[in-house]
Design a protein around this motif. Structure first.
Motif, mmCIF file in Angstrom:
data_model
loop_
_atom_site.group_PDB
_atom_site.id
_atom_site.type_symbol
_atom_site.label_atom_id
_atom_site.label_comp_id
_atom_site.label_asym_id
_atom_site.label_seq_id
_atom_site.Cartn_x
_atom_site.Cartn_y
_atom_site.Cartn_z
ATOM 1 N N ARG A 479 33.476 9.489 -33.852
ATOM 2 C CA ARG A 479 33.501 8.330 -32.951
ATOM 3 C C ARG A 479 33.178 8.787 -31.544
ATOM 4 O O ARG A 479 33.251 9.977 -31.232
ATOM 5 N N MET A 480 32.852 7.834 -30.714
ATOM 6 C CA MET A 480 32.678 8.169 -29.305
ATOM 7 C C MET A 480 33.613 7.342 -28.449
ATOM 8 O O MET A 480 33.814 6.167 -28.696
ATOM 9 N N TYR A 481 34.220 7.982 -27.473
ATOM 10 C CA TYR A 481 35.048 7.327 -26.451
ATOM 11 C C TYR A 481 36.254 6.576 -27.023
ATOM 12 O O TYR A 481 36.764 5.656 -26.394
ATOM 13 N N ALA A 482 36.690 6.933 -28.226
ATOM 14 C CA ALA A 482 37.879 6.285 -28.778
ATOM 15 C C ALA A 482 39.059 6.596 -27.861
ATOM 16 O O ALA A 482 39.221 7.728 -27.413
ATOM 17 N N PRO A 483 39.885 5.585 -27.567
ATOM 18 C CA PRO A 483 41.012 5.842 -26.665
ATOM 19 C C PRO A 483 42.077 6.733 -27.299
ATOM 20 O O PRO A 483 42.156 6.865 -28.516
ATOM 21 N N VAL A 484 42.894 7.295 -26.420
ATOM 22 C CA VAL A 484 43.899 8.266 -26.849
ATOM 23 C C VAL A 484 44.811 7.694 -27.941
ATOM 24 O O VAL A 484 45.089 8.367 -28.933
ATOM 25 N N ASP A 485 45.250 6.443 -27.778
ATOM 26 C CA ASP A 485 46.200 5.936 -28.785
ATOM 27 C C ASP A 485 45.539 5.775 -30.149
ATOM 28 O O ASP A 485 46.161 5.988 -31.183
ATOM 29 N N GLU A 486 44.266 5.439 -30.156
ATOM 30 C CA GLU A 486 43.580 5.321 -31.441
ATOM 31 C C GLU A 486 43.383 6.710 -32.067
ATOM 32 O O GLU A 486 43.581 6.895 -33.272
ATOM 33 N N VAL A 487 43.014 7.673 -31.238
ATOM 34 C CA VAL A 487 42.828 9.031 -31.755
ATOM 35 C C VAL A 487 44.164 9.566 -32.309
ATOM 36 O O VAL A 487 44.210 10.247 -33.334
ATOM 37 N N GLY A 491 44.717 10.920 -35.982
ATOM 38 C CA GLY A 491 45.339 12.220 -36.232
ATOM 39 C C GLY A 491 46.433 12.116 -37.289
ATOM 40 O O GLY A 491 46.538 12.948 -38.191
ATOM 41 N N GLU A 492 47.193 11.043 -37.187
ATOM 42 C CA GLU A 492 48.299 10.825 -38.150
ATOM 43 C C GLU A 492 47.822 10.208 -39.451
ATOM 44 O O GLU A 492 48.623 9.975 -40.347
ATOM 45 N N LYS A 493 46.543 9.887 -39.520
ATOM 46 C CA LYS A 493 45.960 9.170 -40.665
ATOM 47 C C LYS A 493 46.573 7.789 -40.848
ATOM 48 O O LYS A 493 46.731 7.312 -41.973
ATOM 49 N N THR A 494 46.962 7.165 -39.758
ATOM 50 C CA THR A 494 47.502 5.814 -39.853
ATOM 51 C C THR A 494 46.574 4.801 -39.180
ATOM 52 O O THR A 494 47.002 3.737 -38.748
ATOM 53 N N GLU A 495 45.294 5.147 -39.074
ATOM 54 C CA GLU A 495 44.353 4.235 -38.424
ATOM 55 C C GLU A 495 44.150 2.966 -39.247
ATOM 56 O O GLU A 495 44.420 2.937 -40.437
ATOM 57 N N GLU A 496 43.638 1.947 -38.580
ATOM 58 C CA GLU A 496 43.316 0.675 -39.238
ATOM 59 C C GLU A 496 42.401 0.926 -40.433
ATOM 60 O O GLU A 496 41.415 1.656 -40.302
#
Ligand code: IPT
Length: 997
Positions: A479-487, A491-496
């Motif tokens: 990804r590009m420019y993903a915000p810190v909270d999304e990253v 990292g935790e593998k809990t993304e949408e």
């Protein structure tokens, strides 16, 4: 010349020039067959294009770089006819160097756009007004070339018809890809005539919409290489590594018997034979061990540097030689401020050294295959490379992606051809770990086919593409420019989740990379550390690539010869994207910007923590492979009088990926004193090929700079002298309430300052942020505050005498305001100012600072401070600013951002303006200061560095609070912790204290 053909365009391969296996699978020949090149020349047969690497053979080559005849025409219709004829008279033409970007030599002009195409979207056609650069060269050929030769172009932007000795060889396609033509049947010893008609725009332009200057020309080397009938056409080295054992197989095309030798390893093998070699040192960016291989046939010997390394993906991590690695990367474009796309080797060498010196270990070649030299150096110096295909169709987004080439079957052969040529050109570089399909092309099935193409040719590397977030055909979630909270969530593998379950399951297991992040445009980037903390914490996050390494400024001169960098719009472009092309960690001259200095700290491969008592040190070895034997550990203690103790620590043993705490020698704790700082520095113990012994890699600190004596009693009473109020050494104007004189020095201030000259990040792009900071400021007219003296009163209380000045600041047309209540005391020699802000009304959403401005006359050109330095620091930048005692000239405090903007702030507890009458400002809580030879308004109004002219005064801003910087110029804005929202301010935020003497 047919400019509209949907590529592949380049010639049919004569049988002997075919790849044995790789190209055979592709349907290239059918697409390459007959091409209509020029309406007045009818159908032409094209010549060979092998799309492969450059082989370093002893059979000879001749560079055709140098001065060529040149003529620029505004269109194909206006271009001269018959230039291909050997006897064409070009004596009236100019000369131009090859390689070159012709607009950099006074022909036409550079033009900059980011996403938007500067011509109508009418694929595959281009406008009639299409600059045509005709090039001619007459040359004699070296003897070695006459048994068969290939003519090679490493880069021609965008398309050229090529003739040799009157015969059309074909058309080049793919500006940053190499094009080769077999010239065996045409080359003669003397008087060869090479003619190239280069078009600025062609169908290729639709595939080359990268965010950079449009710069046509033959911008990379032109070479004739001896390739007799029995010469090696292609080599593919497979050099794997596991447990000190290398597995080697060198495939040579055709049925050529060839021998492979690596003397250093005692290897002698036949081409095609797989051999296991023990006691091999693997190649990594940390230890880029290369072996020289010689591949010999009866005819020739080809020399090649080989690195043994294996790249795999396991547990959502990227492993090299079995160990997880992290990308501390940058995106690198090719640009030179005077030459355009031509970047001399010496410049590339020094910039790669500069990267290594700043702890950078990875490069994404955004957004095209780089000059081959880059990869040679990356192999040698040690970089992990994402090699990107020359492909971007971003501008189709402005037309809802209608007719996007990556989704149009007509373009498929062109795209597949580009991908396969990228892989073939660069497949033997150990530094290349990943093939990237291109940049910002939206989505489309041709991308999947490109991925298959790359994987078929080279299954040993990973595939990258960012633009399709479903990530079904790639090996990395990028990804590009993903915000810190999304990253964080990724990292935790809990993304949408994705809608498609299978795709989601696939993507959730992929390693995650930020192929672009922390946009380095202007002052900033802010918030780098927060990303790095996540990378360090979550194994799935394999790091990122800063956007971008280099500013693409173009050097210009004013009438009086002062140099400055130009950007989009400076060259008469109608459609352009301004200074968005100036977004690098280094200037176009490769001068580090503060962002690079900070990045070096953020990318430290070793973290050093010293405890407050100066007794222990904790070292975290963040290398993937190296122990710390290559480092030397220095310590030094300094206070206001300078360095008073120093030494070298004995070697610290911490294995790769480990952390250890050790006791420091007792003499260090014994050296601890008030107002002193201990610095421990890890330096190179010996020279490397990118830095010399003693080069600093990492550092850690403990201690503090001197706290200031705070007790300034109100001993001095206020004395009235006409319109002046005198308090100790200070004189105030009774009508404005402002200081006018301090111990004989003329001074004007304080004035409340809540604004700053907008940074590029303040001006942000709103695709990520809710609103641009600077737009909010403009709305409330934060830059136009006017003050009115509301009250001035003499006071006497428990603290003694004093003067209380209340000033109301408000912007034109609005009733919202801030009252600043300032209490002044003096003990006769010093004055103390305590200010309290009382805001009223709706001020949202942000203030740039809570600061006080002072203006002084001339004579203050230098200063000294105790605090953090030597470089600038804002709340979310300045990771490299260290505690200590610093001096600087006012001039050196300024950062010459190409588009002037807020810069140069330092943090201090004590600041002295050194001049005839030194003036000192101090505060135990610390403050930020900026000292400039021009006003903030002048800084904001300037468009280029040359617009800034010293006005003979010193403009000093002392900040109690500041808004962070963020990266909203193309990314997330200021993180919550660094915001300055008037609605959220606490009492501490609104009270400041300063002692002036
Ligand atoms: C992103 C591009 O990939 C890159 O080439 C550059 O333009 C960068 O932005 C900004 O400088 S695309 C953006 C819309 C996220």
């Amino acid at each position: 010349m047919d400019l509209s053909s949907r590529e592949p365009a380049v010639g049919t391969l004569p049988p002997r020039a075919r790849f044995r296996s790789s190209l055979g699978e592709q349907s290239l020949n059918s697409n390459r067959g007959e091409q209509k090149l020029n309406s007045n020349r009818g159908e032409q047969k094209l010549n060979s294009n092998r799309g492969e690497q450059k082989l370093n053979s002893n059979s000879g080559e001749q560079k055709l770089n140098g001065d060529w005849r040149f003529r620029l025409s505004p269109s194909l219709a206006a271009a001269p006819e018959g230039i291909e004829a050997e006897d064409f008279d070009d004596s009236s033409w100019d000369t131009i160097p090859v390689p070159s970007s012709w607009p950099m030599h006074g022909y036409g002009a550079p033009a900059y756009t980011n996403v938007q195409y500067p011509f109508p979207l009418d694929p595959p056609f281009v406008p009639d007004e299409n600059p045509i650069g005709d090039h001619r060269l007459t040359f004699d050929a070296d003897e070695s070339l006459l048994q068969g030769a290939v003519l090679r172009f490493d880069g021609v932007d965008s398309t050229a018809d090529v003739w040799l000795n009157g015969e059309l060889l074909g058309t080049t396609r793919g500006s940053r890809l190499m094009n080769e033509f077999d010239v065996s049947h045409l080359l003669r010893a003397a008087g060869n005539v090479l003619v190239m008609r280069v078009a600025q725009w062609s169908a290729s332009s639709y595939l080359e919409d990268q965010d950079m200057w449009w710069l046509p020309g033959i911008f990379r080397d032109v070479t004739v290489m001896a390739r007799p009938a029995q010469a090696i056409r292609d080599l593919f080295v497979h050099a794997d590594y596991a447990d000190q054992t290398g597995t080697l197989r060198v495939d040579v095309d055709g049925d050529l018997p060839a021998e492979v030798r690596i003397d250093e390893l005692g290897v002698v093998a036949a081409a095609g034979q797989q051999v296991k070699i023990s006691n091999v040192i693997g190649w990594t960016a940390e230890q880029p061990k290369l072996y020289t291989a010689k591949i010999s046939t009866e005819l020739e010997t080809i020399e090649l540097k080989i690195g043994f390394r294996t790249i795999t993906v396991a547990d959502s991590q990227v492993l090299i030689n079995g160990k997880p690695i992290m990308f501390r990367g940058v995106n690198r474009h090719e640009h030179h401020p005077d030459l355009g796309r031509v970047v001399p080797r010496s410049v590339v060498e020094s910039e790669l050294r500069l990267m290594k010196q700043h702890n950078i270990n990875a490069i994404r070649t955004s957004h095209y295959p780089p000059h081959p030299v880059l990869l040679e150096l990356a192999d040698e110096l040690g970089f992990y490379v994402i090699d990107e295909c020359d492909l971007e169709t971003h501008g189709f987004a402005m037309n809802q992606w209608r007719r996007n080439p990556v989704a149009d079957p007509d373009w498929r052969p062109a795209l597949v051809d580009r991908m396969s040529r990228t892989v073939h050109r660069d497949k033997n570089h150990p530094s290349v770990l990943i093939w990237s399909l291109g940049n910002e092309c939206g989505t489309g099935d041709n991308l999947r086919v490109m991925a298959e193409t790359a994987r078929n040719i080279d299954p040993a590397r990973l595939i990258h593409y960012e633009g399709d977030w479903s990530s079904t055909y790639v090996d990395l979630y990028s990804r590009m420019y993903a915000p810190v909270d999304e990253v964080h969530k990724i990292g935790e593998k809990t993304e949408e989740p994705l809608d498609d379950e299978a795709a989601d399951a696939h993507r959730r297991e992929l390693p995650f990379v930020l192929c672009e992040y922390i946009h380095a445009m202007g002052n900033g980037p802010g918030g780098m550390s927060e990303y790095q903390e996540l990378f360090d914490r979550y194994p799935r996050l394999v790091g990122g690539f800063v956007w971008e390494w280099l500013e693409h400024g173009i050097r210009r001169r004013t009438d009086d010869g002062t140099e400055y960098f130009g950007y989009g719009g400076d060259f008469g472009e109608q459609v352009h994207d301004g200074n968005f092309v100036i977004d690098g960690l280094v200037s176009a001259d490769r001068e580090p910007r503060p962002g690079l200095i900070d990045l070096k700290k953020v990318y430290e491969p070793v973290a050093i923590d010293v405890d407050d008592a100066w007794r222990t040190i904790t070292i975290t070895n963040k290398y993937a492979f190296s122990d710390l034997d290559h480092l030397r550990w220095d310590w030094a203690a300094e206070d206001a009088d300078g360095r008073y103790a120093a030494g070298v620590l004995t070697t610290v043993e911490v294995a790769a990926g480990q952390q250890a705490t050790a006791n420091l020698p007792a003499e260090i704790a014994a050296a601890r004193r008030a107002g002193a700082v201990l610095t421990v520095t890890a330096r190179l113990a010996k020279d490397t090929n990118w830095a010399t012994e003693g080069h600093e890699i990492a550092w850690g600190q403990a201690g503090s700079v001197a706290a200031t004596e705070q007790s300034v009693s109100g001993g001095s009473p206020v004395v009235h002298e006409a319109d002046v109020l005198v308090l100790g050494p200070a004189r105030f104007d009774a009508t404005t309430g402002r200081l006018t004189d301090l111990a004989g020095t003329r001074i004007d201030g304080p004035r409340l300052n809540l604004w700053r000259a907008p940074t590029d990040n303040d001006n942000g792009m709103d695709w990520h942020i809710k609103r641009r900071e600077s737009a909010g400021w403009q709305e409330v007219r934060l830059d136009q505050l006017q003050g009115r003296l509301a009250d001035v009163a003499e006071i006497e209380d428990d603290h003694g005498h004093g003067l209380r000045v209340t000033t109301r600041y408000a912007a034109p047309s609005y009733d919202r305001h801030v009252d600043v209540i300032t209490t002044w005391r003096s003990d006769g020699s010093r004055i103390r100012m305590q200010a309290t802000l009382v805001p009223q009304g709706e001020w949202s959403p942000s203030w740039a600072r809570i600061g006080l401005d002072f203006v002084l006359g001339g004579g203050y050109d230098n200063l000294a401070w105790a605090g953090q330095g030597p470089g600038q620091k804002y709340p979310d930048t300045g990771q490299a600013a260290r505690l200590g005692y610093f001096t600087s000239s006012v001039a050196d405090l300024q950062v010459p951002y190409v588009r002037p903007q807020e810069n140069g702030s330092r943090w201090a507890q004590r600041l002295t303006l050194t001049g005839d009458r030194p003036l000192t400002f101090s505060s135990a809580d610390g403050f930020a200061f900026a000292a400039r030879p021009w006003s903030q308004q002048a800084l904001a109004a300037a468009e280029h560095t040359v617009d800034l002219v010293a006005d003979g005064r010193l403009h000093l801003t002392i900040d109690h609070r500041q808004l962070g910087i963020g990266t909203a110029s193309c990314g997330p804005g200021v993180l919550p912790a660094y915001r300055l929202d008037p609605a959220q301010l606490t009492e501490t935020d609104l009270r400041m204290e300063l002692i002036i003497e």
